[in-house]
Scaffold this motif. Structure first.
Motif, PDB file in Angstrom:
ATOM      1  N   VAL A   1     -13.235  18.484  11.503  1.00 28.78           N
ATOM      2  CA  VAL A   1     -14.162  19.476  10.958  1.00 28.78           C
ATOM      3  C   VAL A   1     -13.949  19.496   9.446  1.00 28.78           C
ATOM      4  O   VAL A   1     -13.135  20.255   8.926  1.00 28.78           O
ATOM      5  CB  VAL A   1     -13.909  20.860  11.581  1.00 28.78           C
ATOM      6  CG1 VAL A   1     -14.939  21.869  11.072  1.00 28.78           C
ATOM      7  CG2 VAL A   1     -13.941  20.778  13.098  1.00 28.78           C
TER       8      VAL A   1
ATOM      9  N   ARG B   1     -12.231  14.579  16.687  1.00 30.85           N
ATOM     10  CA  ARG B   1     -13.352  15.241  15.994  1.00 30.85           C
ATOM     11  C   ARG B   1     -12.799  16.088  14.857  1.00 30.85           C
ATOM     12  O   ARG B   1     -12.141  17.107  15.085  1.00 30.85           O
ATOM     13  CB  ARG B   1     -14.151  16.121  16.959  1.00 30.85           C
ATOM     14  CG  ARG B   1     -15.351  16.803  16.278  1.00 30.85           C
ATOM     15  CD  ARG B   1     -16.311  17.379  17.290  1.00 30.85           C
ATOM     16  NE  ARG B   1     -15.902  18.635  17.831  1.00 30.85           N
ATOM     17  CZ  ARG B   1     -16.219  19.839  17.292  1.00 30.85           C
ATOM     18  NH1 ARG B   1     -16.925  19.885  16.176  1.00 30.85           N
ATOM     19  NH2 ARG B   1     -15.827  20.947  17.864  1.00 30.85           N
TER      20      ARG B   1
ATOM     21  N   GLN C   1      -8.826  19.350  10.078  1.00 26.80           N
ATOM     22  CA  GLN C   1      -9.808  19.436   9.001  1.00 26.80           C
ATOM     23  C   GLN C   1     -10.094  18.022   8.484  1.00 26.80           C
ATOM     24  O   GLN C   1     -11.179  17.765   7.985  1.00 26.80           O
ATOM     25  CB  GLN C   1      -9.279  20.338   7.876  1.00 26.80           C
ATOM     26  CG  GLN C   1     -10.232  20.537   6.711  1.00 26.80           C
ATOM     27  CD  GLN C   1     -10.055  19.506   5.614  1.00 26.80           C
ATOM     28  OE1 GLN C   1      -8.950  19.011   5.384  1.00 26.80           O
ATOM     29  NE2 GLN C   1     -11.139  19.162   4.939  1.00 26.80           N
TER      30      GLN C   1
ATOM     31  N   THR D   1     -15.490  27.125  11.612  1.00 25.29           N
ATOM     32  CA  THR D   1     -15.489  27.289  13.063  1.00 25.29           C
ATOM     33  C   THR D   1     -16.701  28.113  13.469  1.00 25.29           C
ATOM     34  O   THR D   1     -17.575  28.409  12.632  1.00 25.29           O
ATOM     35  CB  THR D   1     -14.207  28.005  13.532  1.00 25.29           C
ATOM     36  OG1 THR D   1     -14.253  29.384  13.108  1.00 25.29           O
ATOM     37  CG2 THR D   1     -12.954  27.339  12.978  1.00 25.29           C
TER      38      THR D   1
ATOM     39  N   LEU E   1      -7.883  21.992  16.233  1.00 24.81           N
ATOM     40  CA  LEU E   1      -9.215  22.420  16.668  1.00 24.81           C
ATOM     41  C   LEU E   1      -9.218  23.030  18.068  1.00 24.81           C
ATOM     42  O   LEU E   1      -9.571  24.213  18.221  1.00 24.81           O
ATOM     43  CB  LEU E   1     -10.180  21.237  16.580  1.00 24.81           C
ATOM     44  CG  LEU E   1     -11.593  21.448  17.131  1.00 24.81           C
ATOM     45  CD1 LEU E   1     -12.306  22.573  16.413  1.00 24.81           C
ATOM     46  CD2 LEU E   1     -12.392  20.149  17.027  1.00 24.81           C
TER      47      LEU E   1
END
Length: 468
Positions: free
Chosen positions: A428, A426, A445, A433, A262
Motif C-alpha cells: 500500500v 500487496r 507500505q 487503509t 497489512l
C-alpha cells in the motif's frame, strides 16, 4: 478518561521509531506501543548464553559517502537529525552472486559489478549498462505506480537467462514479498540501494543503530511503552476512535500509524479477519542459522566475501518451498568481513539464510521442532560449502556456539502472518487503509530493508502526521 495523543504508533521497529522521531521533533505528542521488551522489530537482537546476536541485519543498504547530500541515506539522516558519525559505519569488503561456474562480484564501487558482467557476459554488457542508466534516471513518481512485473520489464535490457537470474537473486532475497518476481518499483529501489550505492554495517551491529535512534526519540520527548501490545482498534464512523491494549487499558489518538503489516493491522480492527488465511498474507518465510567460532573466517580462507548470494543451478526459484528448508539457494553473511581495520570482531560468525516452509515449522510438536532444528542446522551448513573457497584447514573443532531461527520464531516474536518477513505481496504505497486516520508504514507500505523501513516511517509521518 483515556489518555490522548496526537499520534500513536504500533510497533517499535525501525519504521515506527523513525516516524516517532519526525512527529516528536515537530512537537507532536507521540507514543510508540511495542508488544515485546526489545525494540527493533524485524531488525533487533537477543542474548543467549552470554552472547548477543543480531536479528535481521546482514548489512545496511544505500551506503554512500557523506558528501553525497542528495543521496537517500544522507537525506534520511537529516530528516531524523542523526549525526552520521554516531552510526560508526563500516563498509563491506566485497560481496558476490554465486551460481554454478559463474561468480559476479560487487562492492561499494558500482564499477566492479559492471566489469564482472563484461567479463562473464560480454554480449550482455551494453544491455546491463543501459539497465543501470535507466534505473539511475528512473522517475521517483513511477515508483508509486501499480504493480508491474520486473521479470517482464528487465527483458528489454537483458536477454541472457542466466544473467537475469543472477541479477534477481540478491534483489529478491533482500526485498521481494512476491514469489519469483518483483514489482518494478521495488526492483529499481533495491538495484539502486545494493548495486549503485552499497553495503555497510554499524561497527557494533544493529544494537548501535537502535540505540542511536532510541536516544533521538527519547530526547525529543517521545513516549515508548514496551510489553504493551495492541489488542484491538475500535472503529466508529469510518475512523479509529479508541485503541484497546492487551492489558485492558484504552488510549485515543488523532492519527494511528501501524507497522504491524497489512493483514495484521486489518485484523486488529476486525478480529474476524484471520491473518494467516488472508489473501494479503505473505507466503515467503525464512530460516537462519548462526555459527560462532573462536577464530575468524579469514584464518581458514574465508576472508574475502562479506555476503554471498548463492544458487545451485542456472534457474533461481524464489518461492515457498515444499520441504522445511530450500537448500538450493540462500544468503551467506560473514559479519567479520567488513572493513574493521584494527578493531576486528572477537569471534568468527557465519550466518546462512534460506527460504523456509511456514506450515511445516509451525506444525511440529515442540520435541519434533527441536529435533528438526538440529537436523537442518547441519544440512544448511553443509549446503554452503560448494559456494565457498575450500577451507585451508579444518575449523569445525573451533565452533563454540550455534543458534537457528525459523518461521515459527519470527511469528512468535513479531506476529507477522505466516512468519513472512517481507510481509504482504500487496503493498500500500500511499499508506492508506479503509479508515480515515489509520495508516501503514514499514514493510507493507513498500519500502524494505533497514534504510527503507526508516524511510517509510519518515515519509508516512511527514504526509499524515505533520501535513495532516
Amino acid at each position: 478518561m483515556a489518555e490522548h495523543y496526537d499520534v500513536a504508533i504500533i510497533g517499535a521497529g525501525m519504521s515506527g521509531l523513525s516516524a516517532g522521531i519526525r512527529a516528536a521533533h515537530f512537537g507532536k505528542k507521540a507514543i510508540i506501543l511495542e508488544q515485546h521488551n526489545a525494540p527493533g522489530g524485524l531488525n533487533s537482537f537477543y542474548a543467549k548464553e552470554g552472547r548477543k546476536y543480531d536479528v535481521g541485519l546482514h548489512a545496511m543498504t544505500n551506503f554512500v559517502p557523506a558528501s553525497e547530500r542528495r543521496a537517500i541515506f544522507n537525506k534520511l539522516l537529516r530528516q531524523l537529525r542523526i549525526d552520521r558519525a554516531e552510526l560508526d559505519l563500516i563498509e563491506q569488503k566485497s560481496s558476490r552472486v554465486a551460481f554454478p561456474g559463474v561468480n559476479l562480484r560487487f562492492g561499494n564501487d558500482e564499477g566492479l559489478l559492471e566489469s564482472e558482467v563484461e567479463a562473464a557476459f560480454p554480449g550482455q554488457v551494453d544491455g546491463f549498462r543501459k539497465l543501470s542508466e535507466t534505473i539511475r534516471d528512473f522517475p521517483d513518481r513511477d515508483l508509486e505506480q501499480p504493480y508491474q512485473s520486473a521479470r517482464s520489464w528487465i527483458k528489454q535490457f537483458i536477454s541472457d537467462p542466466l544473467l537475469e537470474e543472477m541479477i534477481f537473486c540478491p534483489l529478491m532475497y533482500y526485498g521481494s514479498a512476491v514469489e519469483n518476481d518483483m514489482d518494478v518499483g521495488q526492483f529499481v529501489i533495491m538495484f539502486r540501494s545494493i548495486f549503485h550505492e552499497g553495503l555497510a554495517r554499524p561497527a557494533e551491529g544493529i544494537r548501535l543503530l537502535i540505540r542511536v535512534v532510541l536516544d533521538r526519540y527519547r530526547k525529543l520527548g517521545g513516549i515508548r511503552k514496551m510489553k504493551t501490545g495492541v489488542k484491538r482498534l475500535i472503529e466508529e464512523g469510518g475512523r479509529i476512535s479508541r485503541i484497546e491494549l492487551d492489558n485492558g487499558e484504552e488510549i485515543t489518538a488523532d492519527v494511528i500509524l501501524s507497522c504491524a503489516g497489512l493483514p495484521e493491522t486489518y485484523s486488529l480492527v476486525d478480529p474476524s479477519i484471520i491473518a494467516d488465511q488472508s489473501k494479503d498474507a505473505g507466503k515467503l518465510a525464512f530460516s537462519e542459522t548462526i555459527a560462532v567460532y573462536e577464530t575468524l573466517p579469514e584464518t581458514w580462507g574465508w576472508g574475502d566475501d562479506t555476503i554471498v548470494f548463492f544458487n545451485d543451478s542456472d534457474r533461481f526459484v524464489y518461492e515457498a518451498p515444499e520441504e522445511q528448508i530450500d537448500l538450493r539457494s540462500g544468503v551467506i553473511c560473514l559479519p567479520n568481513n567488513f572493513e574493521f581495520g584494527d578493531r576486528p570482531l572477537k569471534e568468527g560468525l557465519v550466518r546462512v539464510t534460506c527460504l523456509a516452509n511456514h506450515d511445516a515449522w509451525c506444525g511440529f510438536s515442540e520435541e519434533r521442532y527441536q529435533a528438526a532444528k538440529e537436523e537442518w542446522f547441519g544440512r544448511i551448513q553443509n549446503s554452503i560449502l560448494p559456494m565457498m573457497p575450500k577451507p585451508t584447514r579444518d575449523h569445525s573443532g573451533e565452533l563454540v556456539a550455534t543458534d537457528m531461527f525459523t518461521p515459527k520464531t519470527i511469528k512468535r516474536f513479531t506476529r507477522r502472518a505466516r512468519g513472512a518477513i517481507y510481509g504482504s505481496p500487496r503493498k500500500v504505497k500511499d499508506g492508506r487503509t479503509d479508515w480515515d486516520n489509520l495508516f501503514l508504514c514499514g514493510a507493507d507500505q513498500g519500502y524494505l530493508g533497514i534504510v527503507g523501513s526508516m524511510l517509510s516511517g519518515v515519509v508516512i509521518a511527514n504526509q499524515y502526521v505533520l501535513k495532516g
